[in-house]
Motif scaffolding. Structure first.
Motif, PDB file in Angstrom:
ATOM      1  N   LEU A 204       0.788  -1.145  -0.020  1.00 44.48           N
ATOM      2  CA  LEU A 204      -0.037  -0.036   0.037  1.00 44.48           C
ATOM      3  C   LEU A 204       0.883   1.386   0.083  1.00 44.48           C
ATOM      4  O   LEU A 204       0.409   2.464  -0.470  1.00 44.48           O
ATOM      5  CB  LEU A 204      -0.971  -0.185   1.279  1.00 44.48           C
ATOM      6  CG  LEU A 204      -2.060  -1.095   1.265  1.00 44.48           C
ATOM      7  CD1 LEU A 204      -2.947  -0.982   2.589  1.00 44.48           C
ATOM      8  CD2 LEU A 204      -3.008  -1.117   0.060  1.00 44.48           C
ATOM      9  N   ARG A 205       2.088   1.063   0.841  1.00 44.93           N
ATOM     10  CA  ARG A 205       2.783   2.519   0.696  1.00 44.93           C
ATOM     11  C   ARG A 205       3.197   2.678  -0.816  1.00 44.93           C
ATOM     12  O   ARG A 205       3.999   3.719  -0.889  1.00 44.93           O
ATOM     13  CB  ARG A 205       3.994   2.269   1.757  1.00 44.93           C
ATOM     14  CG  ARG A 205       3.575   2.235   3.152  1.00 44.93           C
ATOM     15  CD  ARG A 205       4.775   2.596   4.245  1.00 44.93           C
ATOM     16  NE  ARG A 205       5.680   1.419   3.768  1.00 44.93           N
ATOM     17  CZ  ARG A 205       5.591   0.221   4.880  1.00 44.93           C
ATOM     18  NH1 ARG A 205       4.637   0.347   5.777  1.00 44.93           N
ATOM     19  NH2 ARG A 205       6.529  -0.685   4.889  1.00 44.93           N
ATOM     20  N   SER A 206       3.425   1.748  -1.506  1.00 44.56           N
ATOM     21  CA  SER A 206       4.180   2.178  -2.812  1.00 44.56           C
ATOM     22  C   SER A 206       3.144   2.745  -3.733  1.00 44.56           C
ATOM     23  O   SER A 206       3.647   3.384  -4.791  1.00 44.56           O
ATOM     24  CB  SER A 206       4.250   0.591  -3.415  1.00 44.56           C
ATOM     25  OG  SER A 206       3.129   0.000  -3.729  1.00 44.56           O
ATOM     26  N   PHE A 207       1.831   3.100  -3.239  1.00 42.73           N
ATOM     27  CA  PHE A 207       1.059   3.738  -3.912  1.00 42.73           C
ATOM     28  C   PHE A 207       1.270   5.425  -3.700  1.00 42.73           C
ATOM     29  O   PHE A 207       0.739   6.247  -4.458  1.00 42.73           O
ATOM     30  CB  PHE A 207      -0.483   3.409  -3.917  1.00 42.73           C
ATOM     31  CG  PHE A 207      -0.917   2.322  -4.212  1.00 42.73           C
ATOM     32  CD1 PHE A 207      -0.898   2.256  -5.704  1.00 42.73           C
ATOM     33  CD2 PHE A 207      -1.189   0.996  -3.416  1.00 42.73           C
ATOM     34  CE1 PHE A 207      -1.472   0.951  -6.357  1.00 42.73           C
ATOM     35  CE2 PHE A 207      -1.437  -0.240  -4.028  1.00 42.73           C
ATOM     36  CZ  PHE A 207      -1.705  -0.203  -5.385  1.00 42.73           C
ATOM     37  N   SER A 208       2.010   5.521  -2.674  1.00 46.02           N
ATOM     38  CA  SER A 208       2.316   6.996  -2.261  1.00 46.02           C
ATOM     39  C   SER A 208       3.039   7.656  -3.220  1.00 46.02           C
ATOM     40  O   SER A 208       4.132   6.956  -3.421  1.00 46.02           O
ATOM     41  CB  SER A 208       2.840   7.209  -0.904  1.00 46.02           C
ATOM     42  OG  SER A 208       1.865   6.565   0.000  1.00 46.02           O
TER      43      SER A 208
END
Length: 354
Positions: A204-208
């Motif tokens: 999910l952090r990779s979407f930031s």
């Protein structure tokens, strides 16, 4: 009309669902039936069956809603997250559901969400899920990685039919395993398309996106950055927002059915113009046997609300109708192989997808 970030219903029978009737319930046959069934509300159990415990509707819905909360917290725009889209298959003879479609500058993420619990192994083209040590029963599933890859290809074709042409490399298929109790074999742990619970937060952090990534996307041509342009994202967003999900029937007792509304012989509904059908019964006095002996037929009032138009104090309608109380709505529940009939006096409202 698709609504981004729509929560999955926690009511059962999203894949398994119900049947209303006043007739006594008979023992179901083990042979598949092609006859139209009558939907009986008593079949709507809130307890998952033993066979479906690997991915019960309640467990999946709770986990899915938690996932949506995390997606909101990382800053993704709600209009870039689409839930439960139903995409026409290769031959457009049916539709396949994608749990999540997320639009980002890097591409279109196509994600199927599973809530499997137990040991998961692969044997040829099947994945085997062992439910538990005591039960020791095993369920077989078609390879979810191959399935989501096929759905991603179908999604690309769907966008092309909407005049949005994207490179195949911009479609990123993933299978998301929500449960920490899902134990993958060493063979499956190497699949880049599979995201386990342990790697969920990192995924999910990779979407930031940081400021430099935003600046590059704003000023560099897409052929240099390798990212989707703002125009491509806008066009894809427009097509996906018009892509259907499931129709929903809300019963008077509060339960919900998910599937496809097939119609009613007394109603002429234009789906593109109508977002919701609301049913109002004749009341207790009109249902008394006395009126029937006098030749009076109790009626149910149906209000059709116009799609896409809402206000605080007024909701425009696209039409109204009065139909006999004995009428039925034909509805195909998600996962069922035959249409069912729901008495209109059991229905509160029906929400129609596009």
């Amino acid at each position: 009309m698709h609504q981004p970030l729509a929560k999955l219903s926690t009511e059962p029978s999203t894949q398994p669902l119900t049947k209303p009737s006043t007739e006594p319930v008979t023992q179901p046959s083990t042979e598949p039936s092609t006859q139209m069934s009558t939907l009986v509300p008593t079949h709507l159990s809130t307890e998952p069956s033993v066979q479906s415990s690997t991915q019960s509707p309640a467990h999946l819905a709770n986990g899915f809603n938690d996932l949506l909360g995390k997606i909101r917290n990382i800053g993704l725009k709600s209009e870039d997250v689409f839930c439960n889209l139903r995409i026409p298959n290769q031959f457009q003879s049916g539709k396949d559901e994608i749990s999540l479609v997320i639009l980002t500058g890097r591409g279109v993420f196509c994600i199927d969400v599973k809530d499997w619990r137990g040991e998961v192994t692969q044997q040829k083209e099947k994945w085997h899920v062992k439910l538990g040590e005591e039960d020791a029963s095993v369920r077989q599933f078609a390879d979810p990685v191959q399935a989501i890859k096929a759905k991603a290809t179908n999604l690309r074709s769907h966008l092309q039919r909407g005049a949005v042409s994207l490179d195949p490399a911009h479609f990123i298929p993933r299978v998301l395993l929500l449960s920490p109790d899902c134990l993958l074999s060493s063979q499956l742990q190497t699949r880049k398309e599979v995201v386990t619970h342990a790697h969920l937060n990192a995924f999910l952090r990779s979407f930031s996106e940081d400021f430099m990534t935003w600046a590059m996307d704003a000023f560099l041509p897409c052929w240099m950055s390798g990212h989707l342009s703002y125009r491509q994202l806008w066009d894809a967003r427009e097509v996906l927002s018009r892509t259907g999900t499931w129709d929903q029937v809300r019963l008077l007792d509060g339960r919900q059915l998910q599937g496809d509304y097939r119609g009613c012989q007394h109603l002429a509904v234009l789906r593109q113009e109508t977002e919701e059908l609301e049913f109002t019964g004749p009341g207790i006095l009109a249902s008394l046997p006395l009126w029937e002996t006098l030749g009076y037929t109790p009626l149910v009032a149906v209000t059709m609300y116009r799609r896409g138009v809402r206000s605080l104090f007024f909701r425009p309608t696209s039409g109204t109708a009065s139909i006999p109380q004995c009428s039925h709505v034909v509805f195909r529940i998600e996962g069922e192989e035959a249409d069912g009939r729901i008495p209109v006096d059991h229905i509160h409202s029906i929400s129609l997808s596009v």
